[in-house]
Write a protein that holds these residues in place. Structure first.
Motif, PDB file in Angstrom:
ATOM      1  N   ASN A  15       0.837  -1.210   0.000  1.00 40.00           N
ATOM      2  CA  ASN A  15       0.000   0.000   0.000  1.00 40.00           C
ATOM      3  C   ASN A  15       0.871   1.259   0.000  1.00 40.00           C
ATOM      4  O   ASN A  15       0.574   2.218  -0.715  1.00 40.00           O
ATOM      5  N   LYS A  16       1.906   1.251   0.789  1.00 37.39           N
ATOM      6  CA  LYS A  16       2.801   2.408   0.864  1.00 37.39           C
ATOM      7  C   LYS A  16       3.428   2.690  -0.502  1.00 37.39           C
ATOM      8  O   LYS A  16       3.460   3.843  -0.947  1.00 37.39           O
ATOM      9  N   ILE A  17       3.927   1.657  -1.171  1.00 35.32           N
ATOM     10  CA  ILE A  17       4.519   1.837  -2.499  1.00 35.32           C
ATOM     11  C   ILE A  17       3.503   2.437  -3.459  1.00 35.32           C
ATOM     12  O   ILE A  17       3.776   3.434  -4.137  1.00 35.32           O
ATOM     13  N   VAL A  18       2.340   1.830  -3.518  1.00 35.09           N
ATOM     14  CA  VAL A  18       1.308   2.261  -4.470  1.00 35.09           C
ATOM     15  C   VAL A  18       0.841   3.677  -4.173  1.00 35.09           C
ATOM     16  O   VAL A  18       0.689   4.496  -5.086  1.00 35.09           O
ATOM     17  N   ASN A  19       0.618   3.981  -2.919  1.00 36.35           N
ATOM     18  CA  ASN A  19       0.121   5.311  -2.544  1.00 36.35           C
ATOM     19  C   ASN A  19       1.145   6.416  -2.765  1.00 36.35           C
ATOM     20  O   ASN A  19       0.800   7.516  -3.180  1.00 36.35           O
ATOM     21  N   GLU A  20       2.408   6.134  -2.503  1.00 38.65           N
ATOM     22  CA  GLU A  20       3.438   7.170  -2.628  1.00 38.65           C
ATOM     23  C   GLU A  20       3.953   7.352  -4.048  1.00 38.65           C
ATOM     24  O   GLU A  20       4.583   8.365  -4.339  1.00 38.65           O
ATOM     25  N   THR A  21       3.714   6.383  -4.925  1.00 36.90           N
ATOM     26  CA  THR A  21       4.275   6.463  -6.277  1.00 36.90           C
ATOM     27  C   THR A  21       3.228   6.403  -7.386  1.00 36.90           C
ATOM     28  O   THR A  21       3.593   6.409  -8.560  1.00 36.90           O
ATOM     29  N   GLU A  22       1.952   6.334  -7.019  1.00 34.27           N
ATOM     30  CA  GLU A  22       0.866   6.247  -8.008  1.00 34.27           C
ATOM     31  C   GLU A  22       1.138   5.125  -9.015  1.00 34.27           C
ATOM     32  O   GLU A  22       1.076   5.309 -10.222  1.00 34.27           O
ATOM     33  N   THR A  23       1.428   3.973  -8.458  1.00 40.40           N
ATOM     34  CA  THR A  23       1.790   2.798  -9.246  1.00 40.40           C
ATOM     35  C   THR A  23       0.583   1.899  -9.451  1.00 40.40           C
ATOM     36  O   THR A  23      -0.222   1.713  -8.549  1.00 40.40           O
ATOM     37  N   LYS A  24       0.499   1.321 -10.642  1.00 39.49           N
ATOM     38  CA  LYS A  24      -0.532   0.337 -10.951  1.00 39.49           C
ATOM     39  C   LYS A  24       0.070  -1.053 -10.796  1.00 39.49           C
ATOM     40  O   LYS A  24       1.208  -1.297 -11.188  1.00 39.49           O
ATOM     41  N   VAL A  25      -0.704  -1.974 -10.221  1.00 40.15           N
ATOM     42  CA  VAL A  25      -0.218  -3.321  -9.940  1.00 40.15           C
ATOM     43  C   VAL A  25      -0.711  -4.304 -10.996  1.00 40.15           C
ATOM     44  O   VAL A  25      -1.904  -4.346 -11.318  1.00 40.15           O
ATOM     45  N   VAL A  26       0.237  -5.085 -11.514  1.00 36.65           N
ATOM     46  CA  VAL A  26      -0.058  -6.170 -12.444  1.00 36.65           C
ATOM     47  C   VAL A  26       0.426  -7.454 -11.783  1.00 36.65           C
ATOM     48  O   VAL A  26       1.591  -7.545 -11.377  1.00 36.65           O
ATOM     49  N   ILE A  27      -0.448  -8.427 -11.673  1.00 35.94           N
ATOM     50  CA  ILE A  27      -0.097  -9.682 -11.017  1.00 35.94           C
ATOM     51  C   ILE A  27       0.679 -10.574 -11.983  1.00 35.94           C
ATOM     52  O   ILE A  27       0.202 -10.889 -13.070  1.00 35.94           O
ATOM     53  N   SER A  28       1.884 -10.975 -11.545  1.00 34.39           N
ATOM     54  CA  SER A  28       2.698 -11.909 -12.325  1.00 34.39           C
ATOM     55  C   SER A  28       2.808 -13.254 -11.602  1.00 34.39           C
ATOM     56  O   SER A  28       3.394 -14.195 -12.132  1.00 34.39           O
ATOM     57  N   SER A  29       2.232 -13.349 -10.434  1.00 32.84           N
ATOM     58  CA  SER A  29       2.247 -14.553  -9.611  1.00 32.84           C
ATOM     59  C   SER A  29       1.424 -15.669 -10.252  1.00 32.84           C
ATOM     60  O   SER A  29       0.485 -15.417 -11.015  1.00 32.84           O
ATOM     61  N   SER A  30       1.735 -16.898  -9.883  1.00 29.04           N
ATOM     62  CA  SER A  30       0.926 -18.025 -10.357  1.00 29.04           C
ATOM     63  C   SER A  30      -0.511 -17.929  -9.837  1.00 29.04           C
ATOM     64  O   SER A  30      -1.403 -18.584 -10.368  1.00 29.04           O
ATOM     65  N   TRP A  31      -0.768 -17.093  -8.849  1.00 27.16           N
ATOM     66  CA  TRP A  31      -2.131 -16.877  -8.355  1.00 27.16           C
ATOM     67  C   TRP A  31      -3.042 -16.353  -9.471  1.00 27.16           C
ATOM     68  O   TRP A  31      -4.249 -16.457  -9.386  1.00 27.16           O
ATOM     69  N   ARG A  32      -2.486 -15.784 -10.522  1.00 27.71           N
ATOM     70  CA  ARG A  32      -3.282 -15.206 -11.607  1.00 27.71           C
ATOM     71  C   ARG A  32      -3.890 -16.271 -12.513  1.00 27.71           C
ATOM     72  O   ARG A  32      -4.840 -16.006 -13.231  1.00 27.71           O
ATOM     73  N   ILE A  33      -3.340 -17.463 -12.474  1.00 25.49           N
ATOM     74  CA  ILE A  33      -3.673 -18.477 -13.475  1.00 25.49           C
ATOM     75  C   ILE A  33      -5.136 -18.903 -13.405  1.00 25.49           C
ATOM     76  O   ILE A  33      -5.806 -18.969 -14.429  1.00 25.49           O
ATOM     77  N   LEU A  34      -5.652 -19.168 -12.250  1.00 18.49           N
ATOM     78  CA  LEU A  34      -7.030 -19.648 -12.133  1.00 18.49           C
ATOM     79  C   LEU A  34      -7.997 -18.575 -11.641  1.00 18.49           C
ATOM     80  O   LEU A  34      -9.127 -18.883 -11.272  1.00 18.49           O
ATOM     81  N   ARG A  35      -7.560 -17.322 -11.654  1.00 17.21           N
ATOM     82  CA  ARG A  35      -8.406 -16.232 -11.156  1.00 17.21           C
ATOM     83  C   ARG A  35      -8.598 -15.170 -12.233  1.00 17.21           C
ATOM     84  O   ARG A  35      -7.664 -14.794 -12.913  1.00 17.21           O
ATOM     85  N   SER A  36      -9.825 -14.668 -12.312  1.00 15.34           N
ATOM     86  CA  SER A  36     -10.103 -13.552 -13.218  1.00 15.34           C
ATOM     87  C   SER A  36      -9.543 -12.272 -12.614  1.00 15.34           C
ATOM     88  O   SER A  36      -9.236 -12.212 -11.412  1.00 15.34           O
ATOM     89  N   LEU A  37      -9.448 -11.240 -13.434  1.00 16.67           N
ATOM     90  CA  LEU A  37      -8.993  -9.950 -12.930  1.00 16.67           C
ATOM     91  C   LEU A  37      -9.927  -9.458 -11.831  1.00 16.67           C
ATOM     92  O   LEU A  37      -9.476  -8.972 -10.792  1.00 16.67           O
ATOM     93  N   GLN A  38     -11.229  -9.602 -12.018  1.00 15.53           N
ATOM     94  CA  GLN A  38     -12.190  -9.172 -10.997  1.00 15.53           C
ATOM     95  C   GLN A  38     -12.001  -9.948  -9.702  1.00 15.53           C
ATOM     96  O   GLN A  38     -12.039  -9.386  -8.618  1.00 15.53           O
ATOM     97  N   ASN A  39     -11.754 -11.243  -9.805  1.00 17.49           N
ATOM     98  CA  ASN A  39     -11.523 -12.057  -8.613  1.00 17.49           C
ATOM     99  C   ASN A  39     -10.275 -11.592  -7.878  1.00 17.49           C
ATOM    100  O   ASN A  39     -10.262 -11.502  -6.648  1.00 17.49           O
ATOM    101  N   LEU A  40      -9.223 -11.275  -8.612  1.00 17.02           N
ATOM    102  CA  LEU A  40      -7.989 -10.766  -7.986  1.00 17.02           C
ATOM    103  C   LEU A  40      -8.245  -9.417  -7.316  1.00 17.02           C
ATOM    104  O   LEU A  40      -7.770  -9.180  -6.202  1.00 17.02           O
ATOM    105  N   GLN A  41      -9.008  -8.544  -7.971  1.00 16.30           N
ATOM    106  CA  GLN A  41      -9.325  -7.246  -7.372  1.00 16.30           C
ATOM    107  C   GLN A  41     -10.110  -7.440  -6.075  1.00 16.30           C
ATOM    108  O   GLN A  41      -9.814  -6.798  -5.056  1.00 16.30           O
TER     109      GLN A  41
END
Length: 159
Positions: free
Chosen positions: A43-69
């Protein structure tokens, strides 16, 4: 445009977290897989740098973008999951630096959507990346996950 490519295991959780009493009392819930301290660092990184997060973890494989959000919102993440890299492991399982390829492809496919060049970091506990990506790679220790030192380095990198 600041993009953070995020692995989960070894980054937002750790061996230390999984052996802690705070983790054990959560029993079998998704929150057990996320160390609240590591989520706060994210949260600190994202809030201080206005960064967008893209999931590269294997957690992305069976989950939709909405599910990850939804998942990230439930664990206290205050940003938004912007996207996820494509899983190439089913097509090219023996490719060296597979995660590096997936990130490289995401940048190539998405740069056209932004008015400014993509500036990115990769947070992962394993190095599956190309040498030209090393300057953007911040490796966590899987024993402790994302910590204050790496958080500050990333914030400095983006600023």
């Amino acid at each position: 445009m600041n993009i953070l490519f995020l692995d989960i295991d070894g980054v937002l959780n750790s061996r230390q977290w999984h052996s802690s009493e705070n983790c054990k009392i959560l029993e079998i819930t998704v929150k057990r897989f996320f160390d609240p301290a590591c989520v706060e660092y994210l949260n600190k990184i994202v809030n201080e740098t206005e960064t967008k997060v893209v999931i590269s973890s294997s957690w992305r494989i069976l989950r939709s973008l909405q599910n990850l959000q939804d998942l990230f919102k439930s664990i206290g993440f205050t940003g938004k999951i912007f996207g996820k890299t494509e899983d190439l492991s089913i097509f090219e399982p023996d490719t060296p630096n597979l995660r590096g390829v997936e990130i490289q492809n995401w940048i190539k496919d998405n740069q056209k959507h932004f008015k400014t060049p993509i500036k990115y970091v990769i947070i992962d506990d394993e190095n599956e990346f190309f040498s030209h990506q090393e300057q953007f790679f911040f490796q966590t220790n899987p024993d402790i996950g994302l910590d204050t030192t790496i958080t500050e380095k990333i914030i400095t990198f983006f600023k």
